[in-house]
Scaffold this motif. Sequence first.
Motif, PDB file in Angstrom:
ATOM      1  N   GLU A 103      45.857  44.932  39.688  1.00 43.68           N
ATOM      2  CA  GLU A 103      46.339  44.061  38.613  1.00 43.68           C
ATOM      3  C   GLU A 103      45.653  44.349  37.280  1.00 43.68           C
ATOM      4  N   GLY A 243      40.030  36.952  35.833  1.00 44.78           N
ATOM      5  CA  GLY A 243      40.044  37.356  37.229  1.00 44.78           C
ATOM      6  C   GLY A 243      41.401  37.875  37.657  1.00 44.78           C
ATOM      7  N   ILE A 244      41.474  38.303  38.902  1.00 41.76           N
ATOM      8  CA  ILE A 244      42.717  38.820  39.467  1.00 41.76           C
ATOM      9  C   ILE A 244      43.391  37.714  40.270  1.00 41.76           C
ATOM     10  N   GLY A 245      44.635  37.965  40.633  1.00 42.94           N
ATOM     11  CA  GLY A 245      45.413  36.952  41.359  1.00 42.94           C
ATOM     12  C   GLY A 245      44.971  36.804  42.805  1.00 42.94           C
ATOM     13  N   ARG A 246      45.634  35.822  43.464  1.00 38.97           N
ATOM     14  CA  ARG A 246      45.255  35.500  44.839  1.00 38.97           C
ATOM     15  C   ARG A 246      45.587  36.636  45.798  1.00 38.97           C
ATOM     16  N   SER A 249      43.279  39.490  45.268  1.00 36.98           N
ATOM     17  CA  SER A 249      41.950  39.211  45.826  1.00 36.98           C
ATOM     18  C   SER A 249      41.928  39.459  47.322  1.00 36.98           C
ATOM     19  N   ARG A 250      43.007  39.035  47.999  1.00 34.06           N
ATOM     20  CA  ARG A 250      43.049  39.274  49.439  1.00 34.06           C
ATOM     21  C   ARG A 250      43.120  40.766  49.746  1.00 34.06           C
ATOM     22  N   TRP A 273      38.799  32.305  46.358  1.00 32.67           N
ATOM     23  CA  TRP A 273      39.498  32.684  45.119  1.00 32.67           C
ATOM     24  C   TRP A 273      39.553  31.510  44.145  1.00 32.67           C
ATOM     25  N   GLU A 277      37.391  31.841  40.641  1.00 25.29           N
ATOM     26  CA  GLU A 277      38.350  32.152  39.587  1.00 25.29           C
ATOM     27  C   GLU A 277      38.800  33.610  39.627  1.00 25.29           C
ATOM     28  N   GLY A 278      38.781  34.183  40.817  1.00 24.90           N
ATOM     29  CA  GLY A 278      39.332  35.519  41.011  1.00 24.90           C
ATOM     30  C   GLY A 278      38.461  36.650  40.501  1.00 24.90           C
TER      31      GLY A 278
END
Length: 831
Positions: A103, A243-246, A249-250, A273, A277-278
């Motif tokens: 991302e 931060g990056i998205g959910r 992150s996974r 997350w 805040e990612g």
Amino acid sequence: MDPNTNRGPEEYGEQDAPATTPTPAAGGSAAAPGGLARTVQLVSGPYLLTVNPVDGSEIEPCPPGEQPAVPGKHGPEERAELARAAAPPAVPVSAGRQGALLERAEETDRLVRLLSRGRSVRLTGPSGAGRTRLLDAVATACEDLAPDGVVRLSGYRRTPTDVMYELFAAVHRAPLHRPDRGELLRLLGEVGAIVVLDDLEFGGAALDELLGATPECAFLFTATPDVAAPSPGSHLEEVALGGIGREASRELLEGVVGRPLTDDEAAWAADLWFESEGLPLRFVQAGALLRQRLRTGQDSLGTYGERSDDPAGDGHGGTTGPLPTVAEAASPAPLIAAGLSEAARETLRFAVALGGELPHQAHLPALAQDTHADAALGALLDCGLITPAGGHYRLAATVEDQLTAAGYDDGAGERALTAAQHYAWWAGHPSVTPERAAAEADAILAAMNVLTGSRESGHPSAAVLLARTAAPAFAAALHWNAWERSLRHGAEAARIAGEVAEEAYFHHELGVLALCTGNLDRARAELEASIGLRGVLSDRRGAVAGRRALALVADRSGTFTPPAGTATPAGEEIPDARTEESASPPGGVPAALASAPAVDATAPTVVTRAVPGSGTGKGGGRTGGRKALLLGARRNLVAAGAGALLVAVLGTVVTLGAVSGSDNGTGGKVKTEQSAQPGQDGDGMPADQPGTGSSRTGQGSRPGTGGPGSTVPGTGGQPTGSPAPSTGATDPTTGRPTDGSTDPTTPTTGPTSPTTRPTDTDEPTGKPTDEPTGKPTDKPTDKPTDKPTDKPTDKPTDKPTSQEPTGTTGNPAPSSANGSSSATTTGGTDV
């Protein structure tokens, strides 16, 4: 990993260096035992600087033949080699850490587009947001956009001046050359490059200074939100990085773990997350926690936090423990460290002791007392506990605080002492180059800071030795920010330890550094402090080096250095100064010049020109005095002699400027405008005689007249000691007649040349020992010969004809070169 894999004697010392560091002897030299002190000559602006680790650096104006040529620019291959050398050491990490950015494609394209247009950008984001990884991607995409390529720099603990000089060194080929600020700005104005600068620590006017010095460069800065914002007129593009998205992150967590997440782990990652805040760094650390859940064997205690015997992290044959709580995941450093090797944990303790700075991996075996400790650096980077900072690594954000709370700071002082002793031995080794020592500057300075932070920390002598060893290397490597910081740490440590000689050395080096950077006031203060300390120690060689540098400071500042023996405004005396100006004249100073009383300012004066050669005759005491005065060819003596000569000339002037030639029936009456006639008694007016109430003393006979009562040839047998008659009353204040008298007689002609003056065969041959110069006389400077009188007007024989003037030795008063007598006044009485 073998500790000798990536090091050589040119960088880290001998190949077979022992794991334990030998402790240097106290007060050891900057060079290795038995080796010569390494001196380096470099050019700093208009100066030639010789870095001398023994007695102190020497600085002088750079001779014309030593001036370096105009610096050329590096080619693409040279720039690539320099970038590789400036990068942090490569260490093995897991496959998940080497994956592509998630991302970040949109941010990457936007940054490349702005830089290609020549716009400068500031990328702002919190620590752990992945700013460094994003810079790497942008730098790779912009390699061919600028004529001077892409330059990677670090703003970590750097000032705008440091960044400008590092940019100059990255683009230009100028070994051992540090241009002054004017030349630096001129050269940077010709640089066209894309500059990627990580960890910016300044803003506002300082940032404007950097941008103004490099108009042809496009900058990409990264900074945290707590750094000062740029000024409104800087025209910087602001890009915020979050931060990056959910889902990203996974995906990142699965890449770090190396396997798909279970349902419980996926739910736990969702909670993480939301809490973080990612931030990508938090998921790298979370992946390290998940890998450590896998246990091997049934002998495990089954509790979380034990050391893992499955370094691959694939979980084959292992058991799992409970998932960490969200609070534990928010401060994962102690939990992660508990699952690492003892060498890795000892490395973390050294990093905490050094304020978050990690030594190079080649130093870890000697510090941790483990031959395989250099492999711990890769494990720490893979777990997300350390992050790159310029050419080295440091603890990641908040990791130091977490480890300190967990007790990793116990024994920090002893570990800082161990690091200081190791670096003092290593930096002084002949095989270690100044550039390699400068790469370890942050860790070395951190050790100094711990040892000099307070008296309770102890071991200030170790800090003195480390600063004494590392400072010359920093100077030779042109890393002058580290040079100055090490000198200040060393001066403070030497003051605490009471090592006066070392303190004098550090003050001398600070003065030389200030002179190189153009701070003349600071240079003068530091050099004077060093000279004073070395004077106490009778260190002649060091004091001479300090005086030479101080003389250069005075020359640059345009201040005047007084001669030796004269006090400066501060009251101290400058040694080894010139003494020529204060030398006495060869003939000495006439005593009469020093003892003559002041002349009455109300007396009329006539300035006459001295006759050349008038001092060649006999008895020329006054001319002899002037000749002795003129022999002193010194400026101060000429000035004093000119004043004394003027006083002497003024004292020999006739009161009215003319003398009557005959009686003319006036009955011997003299008006107030007249003086005694030529040929009459030289004792002046009757008021000058003893007993008349005047303070004027009688005068002695002229030299060459045979004593009192003798006659002078050409005067008709007139005695020389007869006073002039006066029939009227005299003024009690001036001693002059106040009655009316006839017109004065016709004045005589001017003085004739001394060559026509008749001489007396009875003239004494001895030269008078004293002479009342500066005293006014009542007679003209020469005896007129055209109107001699036939007889004296009076001839007193019952009183002495002369009295000795004050300050004489009993000899008769000497005559002047033209034979005139001189009068003496006491107490400043009018003539």
